[in-house]
Design a protein around this motif. Sequence first.
Motif, PDB file in Angstrom:
ATOM      1  N   VAL A  10      43.354  28.289  30.921  1.00 38.04           N
ATOM      2  CA  VAL A  10      42.377  28.893  30.008  1.00 38.04           C
ATOM      3  C   VAL A  10      40.988  28.869  30.643  1.00 38.04           C
ATOM      4  N   LYS A  11      40.616  27.736  31.238  1.00 39.14           N
ATOM      5  CA  LYS A  11      39.295  27.597  31.862  1.00 39.14           C
ATOM      6  C   LYS A  11      39.146  28.560  33.044  1.00 39.14           C
ATOM      7  N   THR A  12      40.195  28.669  33.860  1.00 41.09           N
ATOM      8  CA  THR A  12      40.154  29.560  35.029  1.00 41.09           C
ATOM      9  C   THR A  12      40.031  31.016  34.593  1.00 41.09           C
ATOM     10  N   ASP A  42      33.676  31.837  42.355  1.00 32.38           N
ATOM     11  CA  ASP A  42      34.156  30.689  43.131  1.00 32.38           C
ATOM     12  C   ASP A  42      35.637  30.428  42.837  1.00 32.38           C
ATOM     13  N   THR A  43      36.411  31.520  42.898  1.00 31.95           N
ATOM     14  CA  THR A  43      37.852  31.483  42.625  1.00 31.95           C
ATOM     15  C   THR A  43      38.575  32.097  43.815  1.00 31.95           C
ATOM     16  N   SER A  44      39.697  31.521  44.180  1.00 29.73           N
ATOM     17  CA  SER A  44      40.444  32.089  45.307  1.00 29.73           C
ATOM     18  C   SER A  44      41.166  33.366  44.867  1.00 29.73           C
ATOM     19  N   ARG A  45      41.419  34.237  45.817  1.00 24.82           N
ATOM     20  CA  ARG A  45      42.161  35.474  45.504  1.00 24.82           C
ATOM     21  C   ARG A  45      43.579  35.147  45.073  1.00 24.82           C
ATOM     22  N   ILE A  46      44.142  34.091  45.642  1.00 24.22           N
ATOM     23  CA  ILE A  46      45.493  33.671  45.245  1.00 24.22           C
ATOM     24  C   ILE A  46      45.501  33.320  43.760  1.00 24.22           C
ATOM     25  N   THR A  47      44.461  32.613  43.310  1.00 28.41           N
ATOM     26  CA  THR A  47      44.367  32.247  41.887  1.00 28.41           C
ATOM     27  C   THR A  47      44.238  33.497  41.028  1.00 28.41           C
ATOM     28  N   PHE A  48      43.362  34.414  41.433  1.00 22.24           N
ATOM     29  CA  PHE A  48      43.194  35.647  40.667  1.00 22.24           C
ATOM     30  C   PHE A  48      44.528  36.362  40.534  1.00 22.24           C
ATOM     31  N   THR A  50      47.444  35.276  40.767  1.00 22.46           N
ATOM     32  CA  THR A  50      48.438  34.528  39.990  1.00 22.46           C
ATOM     33  C   THR A  50      48.465  35.022  38.549  1.00 22.46           C
ATOM     34  N   TYR A  51      47.296  35.419  38.041  1.00 17.41           N
ATOM     35  CA  TYR A  51      47.180  35.827  36.638  1.00 17.41           C
ATOM     36  C   TYR A  51      47.094  37.334  36.431  1.00 17.41           C
ATOM     37  N   TYR A  52      46.535  38.044  37.398  1.00 11.86           N
ATOM     38  CA  TYR A  52      46.312  39.484  37.237  1.00 11.86           C
ATOM     39  C   TYR A  52      46.698  40.240  38.516  1.00 11.86           C
ATOM     40  N   PRO A  53      47.498  41.289  38.392  1.00 14.07           N
ATOM     41  CA  PRO A  53      47.836  42.070  39.590  1.00 14.07           C
ATOM     42  C   PRO A  53      46.654  42.867  40.129  1.00 14.07           C
ATOM     43  N   TYR A  56      42.399  46.067  36.610  1.00 11.87           N
ATOM     44  CA  TYR A  56      42.786  46.800  35.406  1.00 11.87           C
ATOM     45  C   TYR A  56      43.557  45.896  34.449  1.00 11.87           C
ATOM     46  N   ALA A  57      44.402  45.030  35.009  1.00  4.55           N
ATOM     47  CA  ALA A  57      45.146  44.078  34.179  1.00  4.55           C
ATOM     48  C   ALA A  57      44.197  43.049  33.568  1.00  4.55           C
ATOM     49  N   LEU A  58      43.178  42.657  34.329  1.00  2.00           N
ATOM     50  CA  LEU A  58      42.157  41.742  33.799  1.00  2.00           C
ATOM     51  C   LEU A  58      41.477  42.366  32.589  1.00  2.00           C
TER      52      LEU A  58
END
Length: 197
Positions: A10-12, A42-48, A50-53, A56-58
């Motif tokens: 949730v925080k991420t 300050d978020t890795s692309r891998i993290t992004f 992980t949640y959104y393709p 547009y999905a974001l």
Amino acid sequence: MSENVDKRIVKTKKNIKETFKKLLSEKSFEKITVAEICREGDTSRITFYTYYPDKYALVEEMFLDYIHEAYDDYHNLQGQNNPDHDPLLGYNNLLEAILNLFYNNMDFFSHATSWENPYLYSAFYQHIYRNVESYISRHNQIKPKYSSRQTAALICNGLYSFINESVAMGHSTEEVKEETKNVYDDLIKSDLFHPVV
């Protein structure tokens, strides 16, 4: 352990969304990249990813968050001031929930206009339109003169343009809310809608 993981997720996600809104105040949606969202947040692309393709999905998830917020507000208003489920008051509570959503999230919606970010405007309009059309179809104590789809299109397009014009004219938040409620009330009480006898 899973509760801590859920809180981290949730925080991420909140950080990603807040970063996106900050970037949206600086440039158009089309020019925002996932790389920028990650760098600024300050978020890795891998993290992004992980949640959104993609971005547009974001945005789609953000729209769903906003729709849930409006639904919760509408149901709270209904519980507070419409225990008898008066259809006219129900329509007014629907408008109030939409206006509250707009003003509580101005950092996003002030940029979701047809001229600044056509994609965001169109995508969010479709969400609002589907929900209003569904509401009109389900609540048959007041029957619209035209189809629920036509009526929803008129309400959504007309009121959104009315609000934007009022804001452009420099009217205060309270003035815009009052004016919009008045024109909406006139619309609901007009020949466009007929109480079912």
